[in-house]
Design an enzyme around this catalytic site. Structure first.
Site, PDB file in Angstrom:
ATOM      1  CG  HIS A  50     -16.268 -35.859  42.688  1.00 16.61           C
ATOM      2  ND1 HIS A  50     -17.141 -36.360  42.251  1.00 16.61           N
ATOM      3  CD2 HIS A  50     -16.168 -34.642  42.625  1.00 16.61           C
ATOM      4  CE1 HIS A  50     -18.105 -35.463  41.411  1.00 16.61           C
ATOM      5  NE2 HIS A  50     -17.421 -34.335  41.668  1.00 16.61           N
TER       6      HIS A  50
ATOM      7  NE  ARG B  20     -22.575 -36.430  39.018  1.00 16.39           N
ATOM      8  CZ  ARG B  20     -23.012 -36.187  37.924  1.00 16.39           C
ATOM      9  NH1 ARG B  20     -23.414 -37.227  37.276  1.00 16.39           N
ATOM     10  NH2 ARG B  20     -23.402 -34.970  37.322  1.00 16.39           N
TER      11      ARG B  20
ATOM     12  CG  HIS C 142     -21.619 -31.043  33.905  1.00 15.38           C
ATOM     13  ND1 HIS C 142     -20.427 -30.464  33.906  1.00 15.38           N
ATOM     14  CD2 HIS C 142     -21.861 -31.596  35.086  1.00 15.38           C
ATOM     15  CE1 HIS C 142     -19.778 -30.891  35.105  1.00 15.38           C
ATOM     16  NE2 HIS C 142     -20.458 -31.638  35.628  1.00 15.38           N
TER      17      HIS C 142
ATOM     18  CE1 TYR D  56     -13.442 -30.299  35.716  1.00 17.66           C
ATOM     19  CE2 TYR D  56     -15.673 -30.218  35.298  1.00 17.66           C
ATOM     20  CZ  TYR D  56     -14.606 -30.599  35.939  1.00 17.66           C
ATOM     21  OH  TYR D  56     -15.132 -31.307  37.211  1.00 17.66           O
TER      22      TYR D  56
ATOM     23  NE  ARG E  77     -18.526 -35.876  37.844  1.00 20.09           N
ATOM     24  CZ  ARG E  77     -19.371 -35.938  36.664  1.00 20.09           C
ATOM     25  NH1 ARG E  77     -19.193 -36.974  35.946  1.00 20.09           N
ATOM     26  NH2 ARG E  77     -20.486 -34.997  36.452  1.00 20.09           N
TER      27      ARG E  77
ATOM     28  CE  LYS F 130     -25.949 -33.426  41.415  1.00 23.72           C
ATOM     29  NZ  LYS F 130     -25.077 -32.442  41.602  1.00 23.72           N
TER      30      LYS F 130
END
Length: 277
Positions: free
Chosen positions: A225, A137, A251, A260, A228, A162
Protein backbone atom coordinates in the site's frame (compact mmCIF):
# COMPACT_ATOMS: atom_id res chain seq x y z
CA UNK A 1 -22.33 -19.38 19.12
CA UNK A 2 -19.99 -16.42 18.44
CA UNK A 3 -18.67 -17.97 15.22
CA UNK A 4 -22.14 -18.93 13.91
CA UNK A 5 -23.45 -15.40 14.44
CA UNK A 6 -20.33 -13.87 12.90
CA UNK A 7 -20.78 -16.06 9.83
CA UNK A 8 -24.41 -14.92 9.50
CA UNK A 9 -23.26 -11.30 9.90
CA UNK A 10 -20.77 -11.62 7.03
CA UNK A 11 -23.20 -13.58 4.83
CA UNK A 12 -25.87 -10.91 5.23
CA UNK A 13 -23.40 -8.10 4.46
CA UNK A 14 -21.66 -9.77 1.51
CA UNK A 15 -23.17 -7.37 -1.02
CA UNK A 16 -22.44 -4.26 1.05
CA UNK A 17 -18.91 -5.01 2.31
CA UNK A 18 -15.88 -5.22 0.02
CA UNK A 19 -13.68 -8.32 0.33
CA UNK A 20 -11.09 -6.07 2.04
CA UNK A 21 -13.63 -4.91 4.67
CA UNK A 22 -14.71 -8.51 5.33
CA UNK A 23 -11.07 -9.54 5.74
CA UNK A 24 -10.23 -6.75 8.24
CA UNK A 25 -13.54 -7.10 10.13
CA UNK A 26 -12.99 -10.87 10.56
CA UNK A 27 -9.53 -10.23 12.02
CA UNK A 28 -10.93 -7.56 14.39
CA UNK A 29 -13.78 -9.76 15.68
CA UNK A 30 -11.44 -12.74 16.17
CA UNK A 31 -9.04 -10.52 18.12
CA UNK A 32 -11.80 -9.04 20.29
CA UNK A 33 -13.39 -12.36 21.28
CA UNK A 34 -9.94 -13.91 21.92
CA UNK A 35 -9.13 -10.95 24.19
CA UNK A 36 -12.50 -10.94 25.94
CA UNK A 37 -13.03 -14.72 26.08
CA UNK A 38 -16.81 -14.32 26.51
CA UNK A 39 -19.85 -15.22 24.50
CA UNK A 40 -21.22 -12.31 22.43
CA UNK A 41 -24.28 -11.88 24.72
CA UNK A 42 -22.13 -11.68 27.88
CA UNK A 43 -19.97 -8.77 26.69
CA UNK A 44 -20.22 -5.50 28.61
CA UNK A 45 -19.09 -1.97 27.74
CA UNK A 46 -16.22 -2.39 30.25
CA UNK A 47 -14.90 -5.32 28.16
CA UNK A 48 -14.86 -3.16 25.04
CA UNK A 49 -13.08 -0.33 26.91
CA UNK A 50 -10.49 -2.79 28.26
CA UNK A 51 -9.85 -3.96 24.67
CA UNK A 52 -9.40 -0.36 23.49
CA UNK A 53 -6.99 0.28 26.38
CA UNK A 54 -4.95 -2.81 25.47
CA UNK A 55 -4.67 -1.60 21.86
CA UNK A 56 -3.48 1.79 23.13
CA UNK A 57 -0.82 0.03 25.21
CA UNK A 58 0.31 -1.77 22.06
CA UNK A 59 0.63 1.72 20.49
CA UNK A 60 -1.65 0.87 17.57
CA UNK A 61 -2.42 3.85 15.33
CA UNK A 62 -5.76 5.62 15.95
CA UNK A 63 -6.77 4.71 12.38
CA UNK A 64 -6.27 0.98 13.15
CA UNK A 65 -8.17 1.22 16.46
CA UNK A 66 -10.95 3.11 14.64
CA UNK A 67 -11.28 0.29 12.08
CA UNK A 68 -11.34 -2.47 14.70
CA UNK A 69 -13.96 -0.68 16.79
CA UNK A 70 -16.05 -0.05 13.66
CA UNK A 71 -16.06 -3.82 13.05
CA UNK A 72 -17.27 -4.52 16.58
CA UNK A 73 -19.93 -1.78 16.48
CA UNK A 74 -21.20 -3.02 13.12
CA UNK A 75 -21.41 -6.60 14.43
CA UNK A 76 -23.35 -5.56 17.54
CA UNK A 77 -25.75 -3.42 15.49
CA UNK A 78 -26.46 -6.56 13.49
CA UNK A 79 -27.05 -8.55 16.71
CA UNK A 80 -29.61 -5.95 17.81
CA UNK A 81 -31.35 -5.99 14.41
CA UNK A 82 -31.59 -9.79 14.59
CA UNK A 83 -33.05 -9.60 18.13
CA UNK A 84 -30.14 -11.55 19.56
CA UNK A 85 -29.56 -8.95 22.31
CA UNK A 86 -31.51 -6.52 24.43
CA UNK A 87 -28.61 -4.11 25.01
CA UNK A 88 -25.77 -3.10 22.71
CA UNK A 89 -22.45 -3.06 24.71
CA UNK A 90 -20.80 -0.76 22.14
CA UNK A 91 -23.55 1.91 22.25
CA UNK A 92 -21.78 4.14 24.81
CA UNK A 93 -18.28 3.63 23.38
CA UNK A 94 -16.97 6.72 21.61
CA UNK A 95 -14.99 6.13 18.43
CA UNK A 96 -11.45 7.54 18.76
CA UNK A 97 -10.55 10.31 16.35
CA UNK A 98 -8.53 9.23 13.35
CA UNK A 99 -5.01 10.55 13.19
CA UNK A 100 -4.87 13.31 10.60
CA UNK A 101 -1.31 12.61 9.59
CA UNK A 102 0.20 12.61 6.13
CA UNK A 103 0.39 9.14 4.58
CA UNK A 104 3.81 7.53 4.57
CA UNK A 105 5.33 7.38 1.11
CA UNK A 106 8.75 6.77 -0.46
CA UNK A 107 11.08 9.40 -1.82
CA UNK A 108 12.24 9.06 -5.45
CA UNK A 109 15.59 7.80 -4.16
CA UNK A 110 13.88 5.09 -2.06
CA UNK A 111 11.80 4.01 -5.08
CA UNK A 112 15.04 3.74 -7.10
CA UNK A 113 16.61 1.59 -4.35
CA UNK A 114 13.56 -0.72 -4.34
CA UNK A 115 13.68 -0.99 -8.13
CA UNK A 116 17.38 -1.81 -7.99
CA UNK A 117 16.86 -4.43 -5.26
CA UNK A 118 14.24 -6.31 -7.34
CA UNK A 119 16.11 -5.89 -10.64
CA UNK A 120 17.22 -9.53 -10.90
CA UNK A 121 13.76 -11.02 -10.29
CA UNK A 122 11.42 -10.26 -13.25
CA UNK A 123 8.26 -11.01 -11.24
CA UNK A 124 9.15 -8.89 -8.19
CA UNK A 125 10.38 -6.05 -10.40
CA UNK A 126 7.14 -6.14 -12.40
CA UNK A 127 5.01 -6.10 -9.22
CA UNK A 128 6.91 -3.08 -7.85
CA UNK A 129 6.62 -1.21 -11.17
CA UNK A 130 2.92 -2.04 -11.61
CA UNK A 131 2.02 -0.88 -8.08
CA UNK A 132 4.08 2.30 -8.42
CA UNK A 133 2.91 3.41 -11.88
CA UNK A 134 -0.79 2.45 -11.65
CA UNK A 135 -1.57 3.28 -8.00
CA UNK A 136 -3.81 0.20 -7.70
CA UNK A 137 -4.53 -1.53 -4.41
CA UNK A 138 -2.79 -4.89 -3.92
CA UNK A 139 -6.19 -6.65 -3.98
CA UNK A 140 -6.88 -5.04 -7.38
CA UNK A 141 -3.45 -5.89 -8.77
CA UNK A 142 -3.81 -9.58 -7.99
CA UNK A 143 -7.19 -9.76 -9.76
CA UNK A 144 -5.88 -8.31 -13.05
CA UNK A 145 -6.30 -10.74 -15.96
CA UNK A 146 -4.23 -10.61 -19.14
CA UNK A 147 -7.40 -9.81 -21.12
CA UNK A 148 -7.86 -6.66 -18.98
CA UNK A 149 -4.64 -5.11 -20.31
CA UNK A 150 -4.73 -2.84 -23.37
CA UNK A 151 -1.08 -2.87 -24.36
CA UNK A 152 -1.40 -0.45 -27.30
CA UNK A 153 -2.95 2.35 -25.17
CA UNK A 154 -1.23 1.25 -21.92
CA UNK A 155 -4.45 0.95 -19.92
CA UNK A 156 -5.66 -1.68 -17.45
CA UNK A 157 -9.31 -2.32 -16.72
CA UNK A 158 -9.84 -2.74 -12.98
CA UNK A 159 -13.00 -4.85 -13.05
CA UNK A 160 -13.96 -4.67 -9.40
CA UNK A 161 -12.24 -2.11 -7.26
CA UNK A 162 -13.27 -1.07 -3.76
CA UNK A 163 -17.07 -1.01 -3.47
CA UNK A 164 -17.30 -3.06 -6.71
CA UNK A 165 -16.55 0.04 -8.81
CA UNK A 166 -14.69 -0.42 -12.08
CA UNK A 167 -12.22 2.01 -13.65
CA UNK A 168 -9.27 2.21 -16.04
CA UNK A 169 -5.75 2.93 -14.83
CA UNK A 170 -2.72 3.87 -16.92
CA UNK A 171 0.80 2.47 -16.96
CA UNK A 172 4.12 3.71 -18.33
CA UNK A 173 6.30 2.40 -21.16
CA UNK A 174 8.84 1.25 -18.52
CA UNK A 175 6.09 -0.68 -16.72
CA UNK A 176 4.98 -2.22 -20.03
CA UNK A 177 8.52 -3.50 -20.66
CA UNK A 178 8.79 -4.93 -17.11
CA UNK A 179 5.45 -6.75 -17.44
CA UNK A 180 6.38 -8.19 -20.84
CA UNK A 181 9.78 -9.37 -19.52
CA UNK A 182 8.07 -11.10 -16.60
CA UNK A 183 5.48 -12.76 -18.88
CA UNK A 184 8.30 -14.10 -21.10
CA UNK A 185 9.94 -15.70 -18.03
CA UNK A 186 6.69 -17.24 -16.79
CA UNK A 187 6.68 -21.01 -17.27
CA UNK A 188 2.93 -21.64 -17.04
CA UNK A 189 -0.23 -20.34 -18.61
CA UNK A 190 -2.75 -18.50 -16.48
CA UNK A 191 -5.50 -15.96 -17.17
CA UNK A 192 -4.05 -13.80 -14.36
CA UNK A 193 -1.22 -11.29 -14.80
CA UNK A 194 0.55 -12.34 -11.59
CA UNK A 195 0.07 -16.09 -11.27
CA UNK A 196 1.14 -18.86 -8.91
CA UNK A 197 2.38 -22.28 -10.05
CA UNK A 198 -1.16 -23.68 -10.09
CA UNK A 199 -2.43 -21.03 -12.51
CA UNK A 200 -4.39 -19.03 -9.93
CA UNK A 201 -3.42 -15.50 -8.96
CA UNK A 202 -0.62 -14.85 -6.45
CA UNK A 203 -1.84 -14.59 -2.86
CA UNK A 204 -1.83 -11.33 -0.96
CA UNK A 205 0.05 -13.01 1.92
CA UNK A 206 2.86 -14.05 -0.47
CA UNK A 207 3.29 -10.50 -1.86
CA UNK A 208 3.17 -8.95 1.62
CA UNK A 209 5.85 -11.42 2.77
CA UNK A 210 8.08 -10.41 -0.17
CA UNK A 211 7.68 -6.72 0.74
CA UNK A 212 8.59 -7.50 4.34
CA UNK A 213 11.81 -9.06 3.02
CA UNK A 214 12.45 -5.96 0.85
CA UNK A 215 12.02 -3.74 3.95
CA UNK A 216 14.56 -5.78 5.91
CA UNK A 217 17.12 -5.57 3.10
CA UNK A 218 16.59 -1.88 2.36
CA UNK A 219 16.39 -0.67 5.96
CA UNK A 220 13.16 1.30 5.48
CA UNK A 221 9.55 0.18 5.65
CA UNK A 222 7.67 -0.59 2.46
CA UNK A 223 4.39 -2.51 2.14
CA UNK A 224 2.30 -2.86 -1.06
CA UNK A 225 0.00 0.00 0.00
CA UNK A 226 3.03 2.29 0.40
CA UNK A 227 3.36 2.17 -3.39
CA UNK A 228 -0.19 3.52 -3.80
CA UNK A 229 0.58 6.44 -1.48
CA UNK A 230 3.87 7.00 -3.32
CA UNK A 231 2.12 7.00 -6.73
CA UNK A 232 -0.37 9.66 -5.56
CA UNK A 233 2.20 11.74 -3.66
CA UNK A 234 4.61 11.90 -6.61
CA UNK A 235 1.78 12.96 -8.96
CA UNK A 236 0.70 15.60 -6.43
CA UNK A 237 4.30 16.87 -6.25
CA UNK A 238 4.16 17.35 -10.04
CA UNK A 239 0.99 19.45 -9.52
CA UNK A 240 -1.39 17.02 -11.22
CA UNK A 241 -4.99 18.25 -10.64
CA UNK A 242 -6.66 16.67 -7.64
CA UNK A 243 -9.61 15.41 -9.73
CA UNK A 244 -7.26 13.42 -12.00
CA UNK A 245 -5.53 11.78 -9.02
CA UNK A 246 -8.97 11.00 -7.56
CA UNK A 247 -10.02 9.28 -10.80
CA UNK A 248 -6.83 7.21 -11.06
CA UNK A 249 -7.05 6.10 -7.41
CA UNK A 250 -10.73 5.22 -7.75
CA UNK A 251 -11.81 7.50 -4.88
CA UNK A 252 -15.52 8.31 -4.98
CA UNK A 253 -15.16 11.01 -2.33
CA UNK A 254 -12.76 13.85 -3.18
CA UNK A 255 -12.02 14.20 0.57
CA UNK A 256 -10.08 10.91 0.36
CA UNK A 257 -7.79 12.54 -2.20
CA UNK A 258 -7.37 15.89 -0.42
CA UNK A 259 -4.65 14.52 1.81
CA UNK A 260 -2.44 14.24 -1.29
CA UNK A 261 -2.93 17.96 -1.95
CA UNK A 262 -1.52 18.54 1.52
CA UNK A 263 1.41 16.37 0.47
CA UNK A 264 1.90 18.64 -2.53
CA UNK A 265 2.02 21.67 -0.21
CA UNK A 266 4.46 19.77 2.02
CA UNK A 267 6.66 19.03 -1.03
CA UNK A 268 6.60 22.70 -2.13
CA UNK A 269 7.62 23.75 1.39
CA UNK A 270 10.57 21.31 1.24
CA UNK A 271 11.66 22.77 -2.12
CA UNK A 272 11.34 26.32 -0.75
CA UNK A 273 13.45 25.43 2.30
CA UNK A 274 16.10 23.94 0.02
CA UNK A 275 16.38 27.19 -1.98
CA UNK A 276 16.61 29.25 1.23
CA UNK A 277 19.64 27.39 2.58
Amino acid sequence: MNLELQQSFFNDHKARFSSETIRSYKIALTQFFSFCNKNFDEVKATDVRAWLASMEEQELKPRTVHLKLSALKSFYRYCMEENQLKKNPTMTIKTPKKEDSLPYYLSKRQVALLQELTRTDPRDRAIVEALYTTGVRISELLQIRLEDIKWETRQIWIRKGKGNRERFVLFTHECSERLKTYLCFRKHGSPYLFANNRGGHLSRVFVEKRFKEFSEELGFKVVPHTMRHTFAAHLAEKSMPQSYIQELLGHVNINSTRIYTRLMEHARKKQYDRYQI
